[in-house]
Design a protein around this motif. Sequence first.
Motif, PDB file in Angstrom:
ATOM      1  N   ALA B 330      15.224 -32.953 -12.391  1.00 27.81           N
ATOM      2  CA  ALA B 330      14.521 -33.011 -11.107  1.00 27.81           C
ATOM      3  C   ALA B 330      15.197 -34.052 -10.235  1.00 27.81           C
ATOM      4  CB  ALA B 330      13.057 -33.375 -11.320  1.00 27.81           C
ATOM      5  N   ASN B 354      10.757 -26.847  -4.382  1.00 32.85           N
ATOM      6  CA  ASN B 354      11.138 -26.994  -5.778  1.00 32.85           C
ATOM      7  C   ASN B 354      10.702 -25.725  -6.512  1.00 32.85           C
ATOM      8  OD1 ASN B 354      11.705 -27.719  -8.375  1.00 32.85           O
ATOM      9  ND2 ASN B 354      10.160 -29.315  -8.509  1.00 32.85           N
ATOM     10  N   GLU B 410       8.513 -32.972  -7.787  1.00 35.71           N
ATOM     11  CA  GLU B 410       9.605 -32.953  -8.755  1.00 35.71           C
ATOM     12  C   GLU B 410       9.091 -33.134 -10.185  1.00 35.71           C
ATOM     13  OE1 GLU B 410      12.803 -32.185  -7.910  1.00 35.71           O
ATOM     14  OE2 GLU B 410      11.856 -31.787  -5.982  1.00 35.71           O
TER      15      GLU B 410
END
Lengths: 354, 496
Positions: B330, B354, B410
């Motif tokens: 991440a 994401n 993340e």
Amino acid sequence: MIKIVKRDQPSRAIFFFTPVLAIFLTLVAGGLIFFILGFKPFEALKFFFIVPIADKYGFSELLLKATPLCLIAIGLSFCFKSNNWNIGAEGQLTFGAIVSGGVALLFYEQEGFYILPIVILAGAIGGMLYASIPAILKTYFNTNEILVSLMLVYVSKLILDYLVVGPWSNPEGFNFPETRQFSDSAKLPLLFEGLRIHAGIFLALAAVIVSWFVFYKTYLGFQMKVSGFSLKTAKYAGYKGKKMIILVFLISGACAGLAGVGEITGPIGQLHREISPDYGFTAIIVAFLGRLHPVGIIFASLVVAITYLGAETAQIFMQIPKYTGQVFQGMILFFLLASDYLLFFKIKFIGSKK
Amino acid sequence: MNTNLKISNVTKIYPGCVANDNVSLEFNSGKIYALLGENGAGKSTLVKILSGVIIPDEGEIYLNKNNLKLNSPLDAKKNDIGMVFQHFNLFETLSVFENLIIDSDEQRESLREKIDSIMKKYNFSIDLDIPVLNLSAGQKQKVEIIRCLIRNPKVLIMDEPTSVLTEQETSELFLSLKKFSEEGILIIYITHKLKEVMQLCDEVAVMRRGKLVSVSEIKNENIESLANKMVGQNLKTIKKKKAKTSSDQLIKITNLNFTSEDPFETNLMDINFSVNRGECLGIAGISGNGQSELFQVLSGEIISDKNCIEFNNNYIGDLDPQERREYLMAFSPEDRLEQAAIPQMKIFENVALNNFKSSNFFNNGLINENKIKEHSKKIISDFNVNTDNIELKSQFLSGGNLQKLIIGRELITSPDLLICFNPTWGLDVGAINYIHETLIKINEQNKSIILISTDTDELLKLSDKISVIHKGKLSKIMNAEEVTSEKLGILMGGVN
């Protein structure tokens, strides 16, 4: 006293209001120009914007001109939304028309239901092929797509010129720079007897619906939106930048190509030198006037189409050159860009201190 | 001669925010004053008022009992108030001398003599005839200071001057400032770094939310007391537990090089390091030494040789960021507003940036808005983002809340490795604490972190191992407990 203050955030209401303001300012400035030229401003504007669409025929002509503008602008908005500056739609239109015209000529004096779909498809493919050139050069050789797509417009016009004067010119055409007339099966059907509006309008409407769906409901649309705001973010998110550049150019080229097909298989019925009064360039104005929104583009294409018609009426009734139409298109863009200032700033009137 | 600067009942109101709320302060020469506060506390507004950049709505400024009307920066200069901004205002392609004389109408020759004598007096050594772009950040700052000194200022205001300096340059600057003060120049030092206040200043004024909360002598304060005044709450002191020494290697970088076509980027040379599970590797350095390029190579925005990066026994050097996320990496980039998030988009749209397969944000190419929204609500509550409206545009979140959203986005995939770049840059103390706690928690769950940061304190607090990047090269990797900020400073300056 007048004070200019920065807005905390761009205003959504102003976002849709500025195009209207731009059109209004264009009318004012246009009236002023007519006045300076010695015409009565209101009468001139009436000839320009009202007379041309006052009857059924005029309205059909309006839709006829708006159709290619709308179709191309929809395609362009795929590019503009994702930060790709395709300004060569005129070239993609021309090349699409060349390919579809070539296919239509192959079916000269033949009839069959299958001919028209093939001709239409050929036009879309032609536009895509032509749009793929700036896209591939941009992705693999880092060229600037603005320059490449623009210059390719002139290349395609010269190819068309060569073809209609040379190999494809009508053998019985007394050396006029034009091809044979296409067979009826290669032409788009007319919608109403005696009017020139043709089935191409359905292509434009389909493009509007499909683009709305893609922009707001699909992953591709989301990626385009992100790329439009920030290429750095798109890269960080891991979007396949190159694939997307090529894809949006192909979509945009296909739309321009279809607009070309609409012209030659619709009102024109053959290939000749002047198949488009710069629809491809004017559509850039349409796309921005419509705020790159499918519905906005419908309205914008109608407004801009009037300038084409108005210029013709003005030429006939007022003996002023039809290029006045381009002056009006230029003014719309100019005032639109200028009034965009209001998106970020507001004007405050403050009472003067005594 | 004694200089007395008095700010009396100054108020400045912006739409929706009171930047300065009836602030009154008095300064006397011979002392160095700190103006301390978090971002947005109003200290920048106050000094901009003093330097004529902003005109206050109400209030007066007196210099030696004279009421000053400062309507422009020029007025401030005329009244002997000099200001050195955080961001340099120099013409990079002009020579140092040209930059110094640009706003002066004195004779070139006499100015040159004056500049020479100033430089001699304060031990500055700068070649006056080379272009400014060849100077280091510390030297550029000296040029700015000389530009003020030419006018024999009574007051010198320094706005966060150390953010671009190395430790050595910082201590040089402090020596000069003390000297100026001894000579009777009134110094006002704006910062949010508590350590510097303790080192340098005699008196400290703390601001919070536009109001002056306290004025006190440094000898009566310590770092904790000042921090509490700044934030207005008692801060928990975070301590990182010593990580269990794990030898389970998670990521290994071997012989990584990157040569940029862009002359403004830094080339990376022969980067080698590895990080074990549960470890935090800190990478220190002055900004612009290749941190951004290193981050991009690690995140996959820049693709390298497949074999250069080994992650969890897979070679992933040639994968793009999205593909790397599937391997449970991440990334939290430095630039919150232009890269990590899009301010014009709604919170839940930013969450969808994401995108990993198991999230099902997008099915068959279509947006699955319900899934994204559900996920966004979870992030907002799990990571304390201060809003309950996921339809809100991200630009309305404060920097701290936006960073929490990004970190949350993340981390919600529970990645094995988080790579973050200046995660607390520009945030207030409360948000910094929260982010630091979160990062420590990650390590405790046996997950790893690569922390690229220009904040030495942050690195010393969070890292298990530390390396320094200088001109695209990494120093050897040191254990955090062996490292001091002085040692890091030397390495950041390029001395090996």
